[in-house]
Design a protein around this motif. Structure first.
Motif, PDB file in Angstrom:
ATOM      1  N   MET A  14     -59.898 -59.122 -45.065  1.00  8.90           N
ATOM      2  CA  MET A  14     -59.506 -58.023 -44.189  1.00  8.90           C
ATOM      3  C   MET A  14     -60.743 -57.170 -43.952  1.00  8.90           C
ATOM      4  O   MET A  14     -61.372 -56.718 -44.900  1.00  8.90           O
ATOM      5  N   THR A  15     -61.073 -56.961 -42.705  1.00  6.90           N
ATOM      6  CA  THR A  15     -62.275 -56.210 -42.393  1.00  6.90           C
ATOM      7  C   THR A  15     -62.003 -54.723 -42.211  1.00  6.90           C
ATOM      8  O   THR A  15     -62.897 -53.907 -42.342  1.00  6.90           O
ATOM      9  N   GLU A  20     -56.050 -52.613 -44.844  1.00 10.30           N
ATOM     10  CA  GLU A  20     -55.915 -53.159 -46.184  1.00 10.30           C
ATOM     11  C   GLU A  20     -55.190 -52.175 -47.093  1.00 10.30           C
ATOM     12  O   GLU A  20     -54.300 -52.565 -47.851  1.00 10.30           O
ATOM     13  N   MET A  21     -55.556 -50.913 -47.011  1.00 10.27           N
ATOM     14  CA  MET A  21     -54.908 -49.896 -47.840  1.00 10.27           C
ATOM     15  C   MET A  21     -53.423 -49.783 -47.509  1.00 10.27           C
ATOM     16  O   MET A  21     -52.595 -49.718 -48.412  1.00 10.27           O
ATOM     17  N   SER A  22     -53.074 -49.772 -46.229  1.00  2.90           N
ATOM     18  CA  SER A  22     -51.666 -49.639 -45.872  1.00  2.90           C
ATOM     19  C   SER A  22     -50.882 -50.876 -46.299  1.00  2.90           C
ATOM     20  O   SER A  22     -49.743 -50.776 -46.750  1.00  2.90           O
ATOM     21  N   PHE A  23     -51.498 -52.059 -46.201  1.00  5.92           N
ATOM     22  CA  PHE A  23     -50.845 -53.282 -46.663  1.00  5.92           C
ATOM     23  C   PHE A  23     -50.603 -53.222 -48.168  1.00  5.92           C
ATOM     24  O   PHE A  23     -49.505 -53.535 -48.647  1.00  5.92           O
ATOM     25  N   LYS A  58     -54.028 -50.470 -59.278  1.00  2.00           N
ATOM     26  CA  LYS A  58     -55.434 -50.457 -59.725  1.00  2.00           C
ATOM     27  C   LYS A  58     -56.374 -50.807 -58.577  1.00  2.00           C
ATOM     28  O   LYS A  58     -57.445 -50.210 -58.418  1.00  2.00           O
ATOM     29  N   ILE A  59     -55.989 -51.772 -57.762  1.00  2.00           N
ATOM     30  CA  ILE A  59     -56.799 -52.164 -56.612  1.00  2.00           C
ATOM     31  C   ILE A  59     -56.892 -51.000 -55.620  1.00  2.00           C
ATOM     32  O   ILE A  59     -57.969 -50.698 -55.104  1.00  2.00           O
ATOM     33  N   ILE A  60     -55.767 -50.339 -55.389  1.00  2.00           N
ATOM     34  CA  ILE A  60     -55.746 -49.200 -54.464  1.00  2.00           C
ATOM     35  C   ILE A  60     -56.679 -48.097 -54.976  1.00  2.00           C
ATOM     36  O   ILE A  60     -57.448 -47.521 -54.203  1.00  2.00           O
ATOM     37  N   GLN A  61     -56.616 -47.814 -56.269  1.00  2.00           N
ATOM     38  CA  GLN A  61     -57.473 -46.769 -56.844  1.00  2.00           C
ATOM     39  C   GLN A  61     -58.947 -47.149 -56.731  1.00  2.00           C
ATOM     40  O   GLN A  61     -59.790 -46.302 -56.478  1.00  2.00           O
ATOM     41  N   THR A  62     -59.254 -48.415 -56.920  1.00  2.00           N
ATOM     42  CA  THR A  62     -60.634 -48.881 -56.799  1.00  2.00           C
ATOM     43  C   THR A  62     -61.143 -48.721 -55.367  1.00  2.00           C
ATOM     44  O   THR A  62     -62.274 -48.278 -55.150  1.00  2.00           O
TER      45      THR A  62
END
Length: 65
Positions: A14-15, A20-23, A58-62
């Motif tokens: 995802m560019t 990406e964040m909303s997904f 965790k991915i979202i926070q990163t």
């Protein structure tokens, strides 16, 4: 019409970070909803969904930092 083939399990990057964040936020909420709906009927499944949600969080926070 031409046939189109793809590899099973292939990943497309995802560019757009906001997409990406909303997904990811949608996936996180979906897993949390599933966990809460299964909490009393199937605690093992609820725990699985909670673990998936925790990994996504965790991915979202990163990505947010």
């Amino acid at each position: 019409m031409e046939n189109q083939y793809c590899k099973v399990g292939s990943v497309s990057p995802m560019t757009n970070v906001s997409k990406e964040m909303s997904f990811l936020e949608h996936q996180y909420q979906s897993f949390m909803d599933k966990a809460s709906s299964k909490k009393y009927s199937d605690s093992k499944l609820a725990e699985f969904f909670e673990l998936k949600a925790a990994k996504i969080q965790k991915i979202i926070q990163t990505l947010a930092h």
